[in-house]
Design an enzyme around this catalytic site. Sequence first.
Site, PDB file in Angstrom:
ATOM      1  CE1 TYR A  14      -2.303  -0.015   4.742  1.00 52.37           C
ATOM      2  CE2 TYR A  14      -1.878   1.882   6.152  1.00 52.37           C
ATOM      3  CZ  TYR A  14      -2.438   1.329   5.009  1.00 52.37           C
ATOM      4  OH  TYR A  14      -3.134   2.128   4.140  1.00 52.37           O
ATOM      5  CG  HIS A  17      -5.177  -1.385  -1.712  1.00 52.09           C
ATOM      6  ND1 HIS A  17      -5.473  -0.311  -0.939  1.00 52.09           N
ATOM      7  CD2 HIS A  17      -6.326  -2.085  -1.808  1.00 52.09           C
ATOM      8  CE1 HIS A  17      -6.741  -0.357  -0.576  1.00 52.09           C
ATOM      9  NE2 HIS A  17      -7.278  -1.434  -1.096  1.00 52.09           N
ATOM     10  CG  HIS A  69      -1.773  -1.079   1.472  1.00 50.33           C
ATOM     11  ND1 HIS A  69      -3.083  -1.019   1.105  1.00 50.33           N
ATOM     12  CD2 HIS A  69      -1.577  -2.307   2.010  1.00 50.33           C
ATOM     13  CE1 HIS A  69      -3.675  -2.164   1.411  1.00 50.33           C
ATOM     14  NE2 HIS A  69      -2.779  -2.967   1.955  1.00 50.33           N
ATOM     15  CE  LYS A  81      -8.168   3.202  -1.726  1.00 52.84           C
ATOM     16  NZ  LYS A  81      -7.975   3.330  -0.293  1.00 52.84           N
ATOM     17  CB  CYS A 125      -3.342   2.400  -3.011  1.00 51.63           C
ATOM     18  SG  CYS A 125      -2.471   1.679  -1.624  1.00 51.63           S
TER      19      CYS A 125
END
Length: 165
Positions: free
Chosen positions: A51, A127, A22, A147, A149
Site C-alpha cells: 500500500y 477493493h 482497502h 472479498k 474489503c
Amino acid sequence: MNAPPSLYKPTFRTATDLLVVHCSATRPTHDIGVKEITHWHVQRGFDTVGYHYVIRRNGTVETGRPETAVGAHVKGHNSRSIGICVAGGLDAGGKPANTFTAAQFAALGQLLDDLRKLYPDARILGHRDLSPDRNGDGVISPDEFIKACPSFDVAAWLSGRELAG
C-alpha cells in the site's frame, strides 16, 4: 530471499486512474500500521508493503510505498492506482464489518481530498469494487465480491460527504 526495505527499488507509475480503499482485515482491538503490514507482505514475498498509505485506528496516516511507485494491492490494477489501507475491517468475531473509527474516516476523507487535487480524474473505489462482473450485467454486486474489503461501501460513504477540490 526478500530484499530488506532499504534495498527496495520501486517501479514508477506512468498514470493514476484509481484511488483504491482497502482494509487490513483486522479486529478493532488490533492497531496496526505500515510496520506490521510490511512484515506481513514481506512474508508473502513482496519487496515491501503493498500500500501507499495506511490509516491507523487513531487516524494517523502513515506512508508506505512511495506515492509515485507501482503498488502491490489489487491484482490487475497496480500499475495505475494508489492503494490506501484502513486498519480494521473485521468485528470481534473475525467477520467483515465496518469497525472503523471517526478519526479514520476523517483522515481517509482528507487524504482522498489531497490525492484528488493531484489526480483529479482518478476514480475512488473500494477493493471489492474491482471484483469481476461474473453475470455480465455491468454492476459488481455483493454476491460477486471476491472479498469484502474494505468492509464498507466506498461509493455510499463518498456520496454522504463532499470531496474538496
